[in-house]
Write an enzyme that holds these catalytic residues in place. Structure first.
Site, short mmCIF file in Angstrom:
data_model
loop_
_atom_site.label_atom_id
_atom_site.label_comp_id
_atom_site.label_asym_id
_atom_site.label_seq_id
_atom_site.Cartn_x
_atom_site.Cartn_y
_atom_site.Cartn_z
CG ASP A 1 -11.88 9.64 -2.38
OD1 ASP A 1 -12.47 10.11 -3.37
OD2 ASP A 1 -12.43 8.92 -1.53
CE1 TYR B 1 -15.91 7.72 3.20
CE2 TYR B 1 -13.89 8.71 2.41
CZ TYR B 1 -14.98 7.91 2.20
OH TYR B 1 -15.13 7.27 0.99
CE LYS C 1 -15.91 9.67 -2.20
NZ LYS C 1 -14.98 9.48 -1.09
CG HIS D 1 -20.56 8.70 -0.24
ND1 HIS D 1 -19.90 9.20 0.85
CD2 HIS D 1 -19.94 7.52 -0.53
CE1 HIS D 1 -18.94 8.36 1.22
NE2 HIS D 1 -18.95 7.33 0.38
N1 NAP Z 1 -17.40 6.14 -2.82
C1 NAP Z 1 -17.54 5.12 -2.00
O1 NAP Z 1 -18.66 4.63 -1.77
C2 NAP Z 1 -16.34 4.53 -1.34
C3 NAP Z 1 -16.44 3.31 -0.65
C4 NAP Z 1 -15.30 2.79 -0.07
C5 NAP Z 1 -14.08 3.45 -0.18
N2 NAP Z 1 -14.01 4.64 -0.84
C6 NAP Z 1 -12.71 5.38 -0.96
O2 NAP Z 1 -11.72 4.50 -1.46
C7 NAP Z 1 -10.62 4.45 -0.56
C8 NAP Z 1 -9.94 3.10 -0.59
O3 NAP Z 1 -10.83 2.06 -0.22
P1 NAP Z 1 -10.82 1.34 1.22
O4 NAP Z 1 -10.16 2.22 2.21
O5 NAP Z 1 -12.19 0.91 1.48
O6 NAP Z 1 -9.95 0.02 1.00
P2 NAP Z 1 -8.51 -0.35 0.38
O7 NAP Z 1 -7.78 0.85 -0.05
O8 NAP Z 1 -8.75 -1.44 -0.60
O9 NAP Z 1 -7.77 -1.04 1.62
C9 NAP Z 1 -7.43 -0.31 2.76
C10 NAP Z 1 -6.94 -1.31 3.82
O10 NAP Z 1 -5.74 -1.96 3.41
C11 NAP Z 1 -4.71 -1.75 4.39
N3 NAP Z 1 -3.47 -1.55 3.64
C12 NAP Z 1 -3.19 -0.52 2.80
N4 NAP Z 1 -1.99 -0.66 2.22
C13 NAP Z 1 -1.47 -1.82 2.73
C14 NAP Z 1 -0.23 -2.49 2.53
N5 NAP Z 1 0.69 -2.01 1.67
N6 NAP Z 1 -0.01 -3.65 3.21
C15 NAP Z 1 -0.95 -4.14 4.05
N7 NAP Z 1 -2.15 -3.53 4.27
C16 NAP Z 1 -2.41 -2.38 3.62
C17 NAP Z 1 -5.13 -0.52 5.18
O11 NAP Z 1 -4.66 -0.57 6.51
P3 NAP Z 1 -3.75 0.61 7.16
O12 NAP Z 1 -4.45 1.93 6.94
O13 NAP Z 1 -3.67 0.21 8.59
O14 NAP Z 1 -2.42 0.53 6.43
C18 NAP Z 1 -6.66 -0.65 5.15
O15 NAP Z 1 -7.10 -1.52 6.18
C19 NAP Z 1 -11.27 4.82 0.78
O16 NAP Z 1 -10.31 5.17 1.77
C20 NAP Z 1 -12.19 5.92 0.36
O17 NAP Z 1 -11.46 7.13 0.17
C21 NAP Z 1 -15.10 5.17 -1.44
#
Ligand code: NAP
Length: 271
Positions: free
Chosen positions: A45, A50, A75, A108
């Site tokens: 994704d 990004y 997106k 988005h």
């Molecule tokens: N459509 C939208 O508006 C929208 C908005 C936000 C996000 N998204 C998508 O959703 C995806 C996921 O959301 P997100 O990146 O915001 O947050 P998330 O997946 O909830 O959390 C990511 C964070 O958690 C850490 N992490 C991951 N696995 C871990 C583990 N096993 N132990 C400890 N820490 C861990 C990562 O750090 P490290 O990388 O350093 O491990 C990063 O800082 C995004 O990457 C994006 O593709 C879409």
């Protein structure tokens, strides 16, 4: 890892994938995508916002995984919305990804003054076959109600923030009633809840981390989930969620964790 859902146009989408949003140093995302693909992940994704579509494309090429095994989402960002601008933004995304076709193209955010025309552009792109499915992000019921008034294609997917702490069952049910597959972002709440005692208790019961329990909870809702990490061992751990099941009592308890914790804007600010 091979669990899939079937979208309203018959396309199969993996239930679990890798998110790639975060400020990153050079090549961090490329390495993470290569690692994830090596571990068996097939859904990536990304988004033009990004700034890493080229890295994702490079990783796909380097991986040697057959294109038809992959499910690549990108997106259109807010500044690129509107009919003509979206068509051009899509061309730029394909170019950076070094692909002829993406699997899913999403709006988005529902930018009020442009969203209807942006959706019309996505319909045009879909008709040309350069995306296998189209959808939206951050659309709640009022946005979906508005969209169906002018749309000729029903979104295949709606991606919105989804964790026990931001669990809105009415939004989920509304998508399902319209045949729209829900996809959850920020399933790990960016680590904000890793020490929540309620969550720790459940994780300890299954011998899993709080991160793994959060991924599993989303999947048990039938919601496509895209935890992000750039660290190979974390990616491996986040995907190691197929050997346990949260039981009905714990699942029901997690459904009560809502406290409106969000890492992104509330879509209701986009009415
Ligand atoms: N459509 C939208 O508006 C929208 C908005 C936000 C996000 N998204 C998508 O959703 C995806 C996921 O959301 P997100 O990146 O915001 O947050 P998330 O997946 O909830 O959390 C990511 C964070 O958690 C850490 N992490 C991951 N696995 C871990 C583990 N096993 N132990 C400890 N820490 C861990 C990562 O750090 P490290 O990388 O350093 O491990 C990063 O800082 C995004 O990457 C994006 O593709 C879409």
């Amino acid at each position: 890892m091979n669990s899939t859902v079937t979208l309203n146009n018959g396309v199969e989408m993996p239930l679990l994938g890798l998110g790639v949003y975060a400020p990153q140093h050079n090549n961090e995302v490329q390495q993470a995508v290569e690692d994830a693909l090596e571990l068996g992940c097939r859904l990536i994704d990304t988004a033009s916002a990004y700034g890493n579509e080229r890295e994702v494309g490079d990783a796909i090429l380097a991986s040697g995984v057959a294109r038809n095994e992959l499910f690549i989402t990108t997106k259109v960002w807010n500044d690129d919305q509107g009919y003509d601008k979206t068509l051009r933004a899509f061309d730029r995304s394909l170019d950076k990804l070094q692909l002829d076709v993406v699997d899913l193209y999403l709006i988005h955010w529902p930018v009020r003054e442009h969203r209807a025309e942006t959706w019309r552009a996505l319909e045009t792109i879909y008709e040309t076959g350069r995306t296998r499915a189209i959808g939206v992000c951050n659309y709640y019921q009022p946005h979906l109600d508005e969209l169906v008034k002018t749309a000729t294609v029903t979104p295949a997917v709606n991606q919105f923030e989804f964790s026990p702490y931001c669990y809105l069952p009415d939004e989920l049910d509304y998508c399902r009633a319209k045949g729209i597959q829900p996809e959850g972002y920020a399933p790990l709440v960016r680590g904000l809840k890793q020490n929540d005692p309620k969550l720790v208790r459940i994780a300890e019961k299954y011998g899993k981390s709080t991160y793994q329990v959060l991924v599993r909870w989303s999947m048990q809702h039938g919601v496509v989930t895209i935890p992000k990490s750039v660290k190979k061992e974390r990616i491996r751990a986040n995907f190691d969620v197929f050997d346990f099941e949260i039981d009905a009592a714990d699942f029901a308890e997690m459904n009560t964790f809502f406290d409106d914790t969000r890492i992104a804007w509330n879509p209701m600010e986009f009415l």
